[in-house]
Design an enzyme around this catalytic site. Sequence first.
Site: not given
Length: 338
Positions: A115, A195, A198
């Site tokens: 992340k 992929k 969002k």
Amino acid sequence: MKSTKKTILSGIQPSGRLHLGNYFGAIRQHLEFQEKGDAFYFIANYHSLTSLQDGKKLHDYTLDVALDYLALGMDPEKCTFFAQSDVPQVLELSWILGTLTPVSLMEKGVSYKDKIAQGLQPNIGLFTYPVLQAADILIYGSDIVPVGADQKQNIEISRDLAARFNHVYGGEYLRIPEPYIVESVATVPGVDGRKMSKSYDNTIEIFDSGKALKKKVMSVVTDSKALEEPKDPDSCNVFALIKLFADEQKIREVRENYLSGGYGYGHAKKELLALVSDYFKEARDARHELAKDPDTVRDMLREGGRKARVRAESVMEPVREVAGIVRHVSTSTTHNLV
């Protein structure tokens, strides 16, 4: 007689509008599992705070997720469906587990590193995310936790922390869950070929319709082969999406069209548009009706939260006792939260 059903637990973050990747990667499996055990499904709004600090958006996204799941077939009569924030016991357990969690264990977190690499700002919530996730899992005595392969490490952390607590306090207080690795369909491609996510802003939302849906489908990236040329379906993003929706006969038909030539990507995109629109039509209509009465949806979440708190308290009470946490308020105070 005590139920022999296994307790199944899963959650989804309200971090934006749900898309096809969410549906085929998780939601479809959630709907199937509500028929197979004592299922608990929660909207993970506390988790969303690690990357979303806009109260209005988080509030709206939470209701959106509830509307989406209910429209797609989540049945509160068959499962416990609720918002994470309606169960304060999960934060209690998270803190207690955190006191037993080595910093080195968090530093090994693959999800955290991924992340940060994607551009999220590091914060303590993001760093200790697996501890709150462990509390989510353990507070309901979960037996089975269906997850994608990318979440396997976090489930192992949950198992490790449950075993650590039981060892430190000398008893079987927290049930050690079993991961269930969902063998998902092939990666759902976004409109840019990466992929669907969002974070890449490349999604086709589940409840897109009309011009919005058409615009996204028609923007799916393809190569530049001319109409008359044969094309390779297995390297085409449009065909990969068609396979998610079409039956075997339709897949064979479209594949043959690709290989024969005289079939353009525009034709394939129109096929995909029709498939997506038809696939979600019933759910789209149901969502439209549900959205007219948001108070009823909130009532469903409140009732799910009530049921979830009862289960959570049955796990948390002995945990508090053995850890020496003395409460000077009635447990009914938390049970009456809405």
